[in-house]
Write a protein that holds these residues in place. Sequence first.
Motif, mmCIF file in Angstrom:
data_model
loop_
_atom_site.group_PDB
_atom_site.id
_atom_site.type_symbol
_atom_site.label_atom_id
_atom_site.label_comp_id
_atom_site.label_asym_id
_atom_site.label_seq_id
_atom_site.Cartn_x
_atom_site.Cartn_y
_atom_site.Cartn_z
ATOM 1 N N GLN A 28 9.038 -3.838 -2.356
ATOM 2 C CA GLN A 28 8.354 -4.360 -1.180
ATOM 3 C C GLN A 28 6.945 -4.770 -1.583
ATOM 4 O O GLN A 28 6.212 -3.976 -2.180
ATOM 5 C CB GLN A 28 8.288 -3.291 -0.078
ATOM 6 C CG GLN A 28 7.666 -3.792 1.226
ATOM 7 C CD GLN A 28 7.537 -2.673 2.248
ATOM 8 O OE1 GLN A 28 6.432 -2.273 2.591
ATOM 9 N NE2 GLN A 28 8.655 -2.151 2.716
ATOM 10 N N GLY A 29 6.597 -6.004 -1.293
ATOM 11 C CA GLY A 29 5.235 -6.430 -1.551
ATOM 12 C C GLY A 29 4.274 -5.745 -0.593
ATOM 13 O O GLY A 29 4.636 -5.417 0.539
ATOM 14 N N TRP A 32 4.069 -8.034 2.537
ATOM 15 C CA TRP A 32 5.437 -8.568 2.521
ATOM 16 C C TRP A 32 5.678 -9.605 3.611
ATOM 17 O O TRP A 32 6.630 -10.380 3.535
ATOM 18 C CB TRP A 32 6.447 -7.431 2.668
ATOM 19 C CG TRP A 32 6.269 -6.659 3.957
ATOM 20 C CD1 TRP A 32 5.495 -5.563 4.152
ATOM 21 C CD2 TRP A 32 6.873 -6.962 5.208
ATOM 22 N NE1 TRP A 32 5.563 -5.159 5.473
ATOM 23 C CE2 TRP A 32 6.402 -5.992 6.131
ATOM 24 C CE3 TRP A 32 7.764 -7.943 5.650
ATOM 25 C CZ2 TRP A 32 6.794 -5.983 7.474
ATOM 26 C CZ3 TRP A 32 8.151 -7.939 6.986
ATOM 27 C CH2 TRP A 32 7.674 -6.967 7.873
ATOM 28 N N SER A 40 1.469 -7.472 8.036
ATOM 29 C CA SER A 40 2.181 -6.485 7.224
ATOM 30 C C SER A 40 1.737 -5.074 7.605
ATOM 31 O O SER A 40 2.564 -4.163 7.752
ATOM 32 C CB SER A 40 1.931 -6.739 5.737
ATOM 33 O OG SER A 40 2.360 -8.031 5.356
ATOM 34 N N LYS A 96 9.525 2.364 0.395
ATOM 35 C CA LYS A 96 9.184 1.164 -0.383
ATOM 36 C C LYS A 96 7.701 0.824 -0.238
ATOM 37 O O LYS A 96 7.071 0.336 -1.199
ATOM 38 C CB LYS A 96 10.051 -0.013 0.066
ATOM 39 C CG LYS A 96 11.533 0.148 -0.249
ATOM 40 C CD LYS A 96 11.799 0.158 -1.750
ATOM 41 C CE LYS A 96 13.278 0.254 -2.057
ATOM 42 N NZ LYS A 96 13.564 0.215 -3.507
ATOM 43 N N ALA A 100 4.997 0.706 -3.228
ATOM 44 C CA ALA A 100 4.107 -0.439 -3.435
ATOM 45 C C ALA A 100 2.654 -0.003 -3.590
ATOM 46 O O ALA A 100 1.787 -0.836 -3.886
ATOM 47 C CB ALA A 100 4.231 -1.418 -2.267
ATOM 48 N N GLU A 155 9.400 -11.437 3.250
ATOM 49 C CA GLU A 155 10.400 -11.079 2.253
ATOM 50 C C GLU A 155 11.722 -10.853 2.984
ATOM 51 O O GLU A 155 11.782 -10.166 4.013
ATOM 52 C CB GLU A 155 9.949 -9.829 1.500
ATOM 53 C CG GLU A 155 8.723 -10.093 0.650
ATOM 54 C CD GLU A 155 8.181 -8.852 -0.049
ATOM 55 O OE1 GLU A 155 8.845 -7.800 -0.001
ATOM 56 O OE2 GLU A 155 7.079 -8.933 -0.634
ATOM 57 N N TRP A 158 13.144 -7.487 4.451
ATOM 58 C CA TRP A 158 12.323 -6.805 5.455
ATOM 59 C C TRP A 158 12.245 -7.612 6.744
ATOM 60 O O TRP A 158 12.242 -7.031 7.837
ATOM 61 C CB TRP A 158 10.948 -6.493 4.884
ATOM 62 C CG TRP A 158 11.059 -5.805 3.558
ATOM 63 C CD1 TRP A 158 10.507 -6.185 2.372
ATOM 64 C CD2 TRP A 158 11.821 -4.615 3.261
ATOM 65 N NE1 TRP A 158 10.860 -5.318 1.371
ATOM 66 C CE2 TRP A 158 11.667 -4.338 1.887
ATOM 67 C CE3 TRP A 158 12.611 -3.752 4.029
ATOM 68 C CZ2 TRP A 158 12.276 -3.252 1.250
ATOM 69 C CZ3 TRP A 158 13.226 -2.664 3.399
ATOM 70 C CH2 TRP A 158 13.053 -2.434 2.034
#
Length: 296
Positions: A28-29, A32, A40, A96, A100, A155, A158
Amino acid sequence: MSSLSRSPTPADLAITPRDRRFGRNGQQGRWWLNGDPIGSAFHTALSVTFPKGEAMFIEAVKAHRDGVGEKLAREIRAFTQQEVIHSREHVVFNRKAAEAGYDLSELEADVDHIMELIRSRPPIVNLMATIALEHYTAMMAAIMLKDPAMYEGAEEEWGALWKWHAIEEIEHKGVAYDTWLHATKDWSRWRRWKAKSLMMLIITTRFWPKRVRGMKALLKQDGLTGWRVSARISWYLLGKPGILRRSFLPWLAYFMPGFHPWNHDDRALIKKYESDYADAVMPAQASSPELAAAAA
């Protein structure tokens, strides 16, 4: 005629658990949601509340299910299954986020504090809190599904998780409320209105400040602080996409005489997305041992 027999819940409503799993094999960014730190952070701060919060919703509803009709009993079982799956998937989402690099301990400690308070209250008070919070989740779910830009650039896994969750929140939005009507069937209309309205006011004074505080705690870990960040948070909530602003009228409807979540039938929003999750629909009589135990 009881209040429940007059419930506007659609007679043909199907509450359908969809057993999806998201993001198990990916990362997960930190930002994200289309590279937006504010959006986010809003979703991540909200997600931290879900695993334990939705467990509380299940307990509150199940504590008052004795004597309900066959239709509501089926809906409570399906509601329970949906909420168990939601909790499971948000545990993954939160893990996640931690992988991150986010430290979620401050947000989790706040949730634990709220859960301690809840456990000290009578079951009917917990059910009142549940119907208020379920109205919040249904309001936000409708906003998320109505706005096609909400998850543009997210993403994939998600964005799909949040749309899937929103579908099911709309689908079961009346279950806790119908359980409340059953549990308070001997109350006067005035007593019922006063109790649920006071609880909604209490919930509201805490809900948004806690979300903002959680967002700021996450954004601080990205080095984003100060008045400009506060202004961007305010714009996210009140400007675009304006989740708080767009929630106001649905929130206000909660205080109207005769309110029920299904006074507004927004199942059309579900139909826009449900084909995306058709392969995850659980057979009517099938469930994992975990889900069966939760629904029992």
